[in-house]
Design a protein around this motif. Structure first.
Motif, short mmCIF file in Angstrom:
data_model
loop_
_atom_site.label_atom_id
_atom_site.label_comp_id
_atom_site.label_asym_id
_atom_site.label_seq_id
_atom_site.Cartn_x
_atom_site.Cartn_y
_atom_site.Cartn_z
N HIS A 194 30.96 -8.33 29.70
CA HIS A 194 29.40 -8.87 30.26
C HIS A 194 29.20 -10.22 29.71
O HIS A 194 29.33 -10.61 28.52
N HIS A 195 28.72 -11.34 30.70
CA HIS A 195 28.59 -12.35 30.53
C HIS A 195 29.96 -13.22 30.07
O HIS A 195 29.68 -14.47 29.47
N HIS A 196 31.02 -12.57 30.13
CA HIS A 196 32.35 -13.24 29.76
C HIS A 196 32.21 -13.77 28.13
O HIS A 196 32.47 -14.91 28.06
N TYR A 197 31.93 -13.02 27.46
CA TYR A 197 31.69 -13.28 26.16
C TYR A 197 33.07 -13.60 25.27
O TYR A 197 33.93 -12.81 25.24
N GLY A 285 29.91 -9.22 17.76
CA GLY A 285 29.19 -8.89 19.06
C GLY A 285 28.45 -9.89 19.82
O GLY A 285 27.98 -10.86 19.23
N PRO A 286 28.21 -9.84 20.98
CA PRO A 286 27.42 -10.70 21.84
C PRO A 286 25.88 -11.01 21.26
O PRO A 286 25.49 -12.04 21.39
N ALA A 287 25.41 -9.74 20.59
CA ALA A 287 23.99 -9.73 20.07
C ALA A 287 24.21 -9.84 18.47
O ALA A 287 23.18 -9.84 17.91
N GLY A 288 25.43 -10.37 18.03
CA GLY A 288 25.49 -10.55 16.73
C GLY A 288 25.75 -9.42 15.57
O GLY A 288 25.66 -9.52 14.57
N GLY A 289 26.00 -8.35 16.27
CA GLY A 289 26.19 -7.26 15.62
C GLY A 289 27.71 -7.01 15.11
O GLY A 289 28.37 -7.95 15.59
N ARG A 290 27.95 -6.23 14.52
CA ARG A 290 29.23 -5.83 13.88
C ARG A 290 30.19 -5.39 14.96
O ARG A 290 30.16 -4.43 15.68
N ILE A 291 31.38 -5.74 14.86
CA ILE A 291 32.73 -5.27 15.82
C ILE A 291 33.09 -3.86 15.47
O ILE A 291 33.63 -3.75 14.23
#
Length: 385
Positions: A194-197, A285-291
Motif C-alpha cells: 500500500h502506497h509503495h512503502y 511499518g508504514p505507521a511507525g509500528g513494529r515489523i
C-alpha cells in the motif's frame, strides 16, 4: 525268696537292648526339590502382584497429571515460548496421549505419536515444541515417582521431514541465487504494498545480507557506522496480549554482525532519518509500528509476488538462509559464521557449507582437464580416459 522248686539263678540280670533308631525314608538330593521351591515362589509373587499396594493410588492420566503440574512444568519460560508449548499441549498431546495413564508412556508410544503428527501434516517446528512440552511433563512425573525416568523418543525423527521446502533439512536449497534477484524481490514487494512503502523492501534486503530474523530486524538500533557492525541483541515476537521485545535467540544473547558495503547507503539514510530519536527503530511499518513476519507477508502480498517471480516456496525466514549461504560460499570461517548466525550447535552451521553448484562445476572441469592431459598428473598414479 525263691521257690524251692526253682533252682537259684547264677546269671547276671539282663538289661534291655537299646532301641535302634528309626530310619527315615531315604531323602532326596537338594537339587530335586528346586522345582517345587520355584513354583512356591512364583505363586507367592503372583499373589503379591495381584494384591493392591496400600496407600498407592492408580496413576493419573496424562491429561489429569498435566493439568495439576502445568504451572510448575512451564516455570522459567518466556511468554512466547509458553504460548507455543501450551498450543502443542492442547492441539497434539491431549488428543493423542491425553487418556493414557502417565506411567504407561514409553518411547515406543511417543514414537508412534510423532508418526501420527507427521502424517497429519504438522510442521517440524510444531512437533519440536510438542516434544519439548512433553519432556517437561515427563520430567516432573519422574520427580513425583510416576516414572523411573523420562521416556526418550526415537532419535532422528527429523528425517520424517526430508523435504526441499523444510527449513530444517537443506537450507542452502532455499537461498536466493544472487544479489540481483534479491533486489528484484525487494522492488516487487515494495510496488505491491500500500502506497509503495519502501521500508518493506529495505527490510528484506537487510535480512538477506545480514542473516537476521524478521523479528530481529524490528529491533535494530545499535549500529556502529564507523566499523559497520550491528550489535544484534533485541527482537520482537508475538506473545499473548500482543507484541513484546526480548533478547535474541541463540548461543549468545547478543552478537556482532558485519554490514556489507552494498547496504550501507540504505542504513545510513535510515540512521539519518532517526537521528532525532536515538533509540528509534531503523525499520518500522508504514505507521511507525513494529515489523513482524506475518505483517510483512500481508502488507506486501508476499505469496502472490514470490509466485510471479518464480519463487513460490520462498518464505521470510529463507532470507536468513540466503545470507548465511552467501557468507559460506564467500569463505567465511565456520566459527565466525556460527557467531554471526547465533547458532548454539556448530553442526547447524555446517549445513551451510555444502559445495555449491559452482564449486561442483569447477571440480568437474578440473577432472576433465586432468583426464585430457591438460594438467600434470600426480606421479605414480595411472591416468585413463
Amino acid at each position: 525268696m525263691t521257690s524251692p522248686l526253682q533252682p537259684p539263678s547264677h546269671s547276671k540280670p539282663t538289661t534291655p537292648e537299646p532301641a535302634l533308631p528309626q530310619l527315615s525314608p531315604p531323602c532326596q538330593h537338594p537339587a530335586a526339590a528346586l522345582p517345587d521351591l520355584a513354583s512356591v515362589l512364583l505363586s507367592a509373587l503372583a499373589q503379591l502382584a495381584n494384591r493392591p499396594t496400600p496407600g498407592l493410588p492408580d496413576a493419573p492420566t496424562v491429561a489429569g497429571y498435566g493439568a495439576r503440574v502445568m504451572d510448575v512444568a512451564l516455570t522459567g519460560l518466556q511468554p512466547t515460548t509458553r504460548g507455543a508449548y501450551l498450543a502443542a499441549w492442547h492441539q497434539r498431546i491431549l488428543p493423542t496421549l491425553g487418556t493414557l495413564p502417565i506411567d504407561d508412556l514409553t518411547p515406543g508410544i511417543i514414537d508412534r505419536a510423532i508418526r501420527t503428527w507427521a502424517d497429519a501434516g504438522h510442521h517440524h517446528s510444531a512437533i519440536k515444541n510438542t516434544l519439548a512440552m512433553l519432556a517437561r511433563i515427563t520430567r516432573q512425573a519422574t520427580r513425583d515417582g510416576w516414572l523411573t525416568q523420562p521416556p526418550q523418543p526415537l532419535k532422528g525423527w527429523q528425517h520424517l521431514y526430508l523435504d526441499t521446502q523444510d527449513t530444517e533439512t537443506e537450507p542452502r536449497g532455499l537461498a536466493l541465487p544472487d544479489f540481483t534477484t534479491l533486489c528484484q524481490l525487494a522492488d516487487a514487494l515494495t510496488d505491491a504494498s500500500h502506497h509503495h512503502y519502501a521500508g518493506w523492501g529495505h527490510a528484506v534486503i537487510f535480512a538477506a545480507c545480514t542473516g537476521a530474523r524478521i523479528g530481529e530486524i524490528s529491533g535494530v538500533r545499535d549500529i556502529d557506522s564507523h566499523l559497520w557492525l550491528w550489535n544484534a541483541r533485541r527482537q520482537t515476537t508475538p506473545a499473548p496480549g500482543g507484541l513484546v521485545d526480548k533478547t535474541t535467540k541463540g548461543r549468545r544473547r547478543a552478537r556482532l554482525i558485519p554490514l556489507v558495503e552494498p547496504i550501507r547507503p540504505l542504513i545510513a539514510a535510515r540512521i539519518t532519518a532517526a537521528q532525532a530519536t536515538p533509540d528509534a527503530r531503523l525499520f518500522t511499518g508504514p505507521a511507525g509500528g513494529r515489523i513482524t513476519t506475518a505483517g510483512l507477508r500481508r502488507a506486501t502480498h508476499w505469496d502472490d509476488v514470490t509466485a510471479c517471480l518464480g519463487l513460490p516456496h520462498l518464505r521470510r525466514h529463507d532470507l536468513r538462509h540466503t545470507a548465511l549461504t552467501w557468507m559460506a560460499d564467500a569463505g567465511v570461517p565456520l566459527h565466525v559464521l556460527q557467531q554471526i548466525a547465533g547458532h548454539r550447535s556448530i553442526t547447524t552451521t555446517q549445513r551451510y557449507l555444502h559445495p555449491s553448484i559452482r564449486y561442483l562445476t569447477t571440480a568437474g572441469h578440473t577432472l576433465t582437464d586432468y583426464l585430457s592431459g591438460n594438467c600434470q598428473p600426480i606421479p605414480g598414479i595411472p591416468r585413463h580416459w
